[in-house]
Scaffold this active site. Structure first.
Site, PDB file in Angstrom:
ATOM      1  N   THR A   1      39.817  49.927  52.833  1.00 42.01           N
ATOM      2  CA  THR A   1      39.083  51.049  52.227  1.00 42.01           C
ATOM      3  C   THR A   1      37.659  50.665  51.823  1.00 42.01           C
ATOM      4  OG1 THR A   1      41.105  52.081  51.446  1.00 42.01           O
ATOM      5  CG2 THR A   1      39.116  52.609  50.222  1.00 42.01           C
TER       6      THR A   1
ATOM      7  N   THR B   1      43.745  47.026  50.491  1.00 40.58           N
ATOM      8  CA  THR B   1      44.602  46.648  49.362  1.00 40.58           C
ATOM      9  C   THR B   1      46.095  46.756  49.679  1.00 40.58           C
ATOM     10  OG1 THR B   1      44.587  48.890  48.471  1.00 40.58           O
ATOM     11  CG2 THR B   1      42.870  47.385  47.680  1.00 40.58           C
ATOM     12  N   ASP B   2      46.450  47.506  50.734  1.00 43.54           N
ATOM     13  CA  ASP B   2      47.880  47.749  50.987  1.00 43.54           C
ATOM     14  C   ASP B   2      48.688  46.466  51.152  1.00 43.54           C
ATOM     15  OD1 ASP B   2      47.216  50.404  50.917  1.00 43.54           O
ATOM     16  OD2 ASP B   2      47.536  50.792  53.047  1.00 43.54           O
TER      17      ASP B   2
HETATM   18  N1  ASP Z   1      44.811  51.828  53.575  1.00 45.13           N
HETATM   19  C1  ASP Z   1      43.847  50.907  53.007  1.00 45.13           C
HETATM   20  C2  ASP Z   1      44.118  49.512  53.561  1.00 45.13           C
HETATM   21  O1  ASP Z   1      44.924  48.800  53.036  1.00 45.13           O
HETATM   22  C3  ASP Z   1      43.968  50.947  51.544  1.00 45.13           C
HETATM   23  C4  ASP Z   1      42.958  50.118  50.816  1.00 45.13           C
HETATM   24  O2  ASP Z   1      42.205  49.342  51.347  1.00 45.13           O
HETATM   25  O3  ASP Z   1      42.925  50.260  49.577  1.00 45.13           O
HETATM   26  O4  ASP Z   1      43.485  49.159  54.526  1.00 45.13           O
END
Ligand code: ASP
Length: 333
Positions: A18, A93-94
Site C-alpha cells: 500500500t 502490511t498483509d
Molecule cells: N494489500 C496491501 C499489501 O499487503 C496492504 C498493505 O500494504 O497495507 O500489499
C-alpha cells in the site's frame, strides 16, 4: 571545528505494498512507486543516512513468496558484508509478520533489519507511509537497535519479528505483539528500546537457490472431520502446520488422522489463539495436546501457525531431522 561523523549507510529495498500504491485507470490502487521515489518524498530522511534505494519487486504482499524473501535476505547479507550499517525493507502490511520472521531467521548478526509498510496509500488523507518510513530508517540506523534481529516499525512502535502480528484490517495501529508488547518506540526522532529480546541460537538456515519444500497450514474449526487433513501428504506437501483450537486441540475424530499424517511428514501443532504457548501436559482426551504430541506432532511452542510454517519450511530445506526441528521450534519458547 570538528568534522561531523559520517552518516550511516542504509540499504532500502522496496517490494511493493500500500505504501507504494497509487490509483490507476482500472479502479483501485496498485503498486507503482519505487524505493527512490518513496525516500525522496519523506522530509528529513536524506539526513538520516546515506541511502541506497533499490526496488526489486512491486507487488501486493500476499503475492510475495518465501523464495522472494530468501533472495532479499541474500541481498541484505551481501550489503552488510560491503559495510552497510542497516537495512530497510518496504512492503505490504498483509504479510509483514511472515517476511520479518523469515528475515530474522535468515539474516544473522548485529546490524538492524527493519520491515515497514503503511496502512494508507500515499494519495489518501493522513497517509502514514512517510512517518513510518522515517521512523523505520531511524531504527535501522540506530545503535540501540543492534542485536535485536529483524524488527517491524509501524505507527512509531518497534516490534520484534517473532511476536508481531497484523491484528486489524484498517487501523494505523494494526500491529500488535500481544505476548510482550512492542520493544520500544520512536518519539521526537529518538529511538527508545525498552525491552531487549535475545536471539535464539539455531543451526544455519541459509538455503539453496530454487523452490522451497511446500508446507501446508491448516486452521482447525469446530466439527472438522479431517478430510482435508488426510489429503495433505498426497497433495505433495512435505510438512504440515495445524492451528488447533485453544492450547492446541482438534476434534477427537481427527486425532487418529493427525497421527497417520505425522508418520509420513512432520506435523507441527500451533494454536489458533495466536498468543500463549501450545500446552504439553494438561489435557488428556482424544484430540488434546497430550494425545496429539504422543501421536507424533511437534509443538510450535509460542510461534503462531504462519511463523511456525516458515521455520518448518526453512528447516526442511536445510535438511534438519525431526529432533533438530523440535529443538528449533522450542528455541522460540
Ligand atoms: N494489500 C496491501 C499489501 O499487503 C496492504 C498493505 O500494504 O497495507 O500489499
Amino acid at each position: 571545528m570538528s568534522a561531523s561523523p559520517p552518516r550511516p549507510r542504509l540499504l532500502v529495498l522496496s517490494l511493493g505494498g500500500t505504501i507504494t500504491m497509487t490509483a490507476g485507470a482500472g479502479g483501485g490502487i496498485s503498486p507503482t512507486l519505487g524505493a527512490a521515489e518513496l525516500v525522496a518524498a519523506v522530509p528529513g530522511l536524506a539526513e538520516v543516512a546515506d541511502i541506497e534505494a533499490r526496488s526489486p519487486l512491486k507487488v501486493g504482499s500476499a503475492s510475495l513468496t518465501l523464495e522472494n524473501i530468501v533472495a532479499v535476505a541474500g541481498e541484505i547479507r551481501a550489503a552488510f558484508a560491503q559495510g552497510f550499517d542497516g537495512a530497510l525493507v518496504i512492503q505490504g502490511t498483509d504479510t509483514i509478520e511472515e517476511t520479518a520472521f523469515a528475515l530474522d531467521l535468515l539474516v544473522p548478526g548485529e546490524r538492524p533489519v527493519v520491515v515497514v509498510g503503511a496502512m494508507r496509500g500515499p494519495q489518501q488523507p493522513g497517509a502514514d507511509g512517510p512517518a513510518n518510513l522515517l521512523a523505520a530508517a531511524l531504527v535501522a540506523t540506530s545503535e540501540a537497535a543492534r542485536g535485536l534481529g529483524t524488527l517491524v516499525v509501524m505507527n512509531d512502535q518497534i516490534h520484534a519479528a517473532r511476536f508481531v502480528r497484523k491484528a486489524h484490517t484498517a487501523l494505523t495501529s494494526a500491529f500488535v505483539s500481544e505476548m510482550t508488547g512492542p520493544l520500544g518506540l520512536v518519539a521526537e526522532g529518538r529511538v527508545r528500546i525498552l525491552t531487549r529480546v535475545a536471539r535464539p541460537c539455531l543451526p544455519a538456515l541459509a538455503t539453496p537457490d530454487g523452490a522451497l519444500p511446500p508446507v501446508a497450514l491448516l486452521k482447525i474449526a469446530m466439527g472438522d472431520d479431517g478430510r482435508l487433513l488426510r489429503a495433505v501428504p498426497g497433495l505433495g506437501y512435505t510438512g504440515l502446520v495445524i492451528e488447533g483450537a485453544g492450547a492446541g486441540h482438534v476434534p477427537g475424530a481427527m486425532a487418529e488422522i493427525v497421527g497417520e499424517v505425522a508418520t509420513r511428514i512432520p506435523v507441527v501443532l500451533a494454536s489458533r489463539t495466536l498468543a500463549g504457548p501450545v500446552f504439553e501436559r494438561t489435557y488428556g482426551y482424544p484430540g488434546s495436546e497430550v494425545d496429539l504430541l504422543a501421536r507424533g506432532a511437534l509443538s510450535a511452542g509460542l510461534l503462531g501457525g504462519v511463523k511456525a510454517r516458515l521455520l518448518l519450511t526453512l528447516a526442511l530445506a536445510a535438511g534438519w531431522e525431526r529432533d533438530a526441528i523440535a529443538r528449533g521450534l522450542d528455541a522460540f519458547g
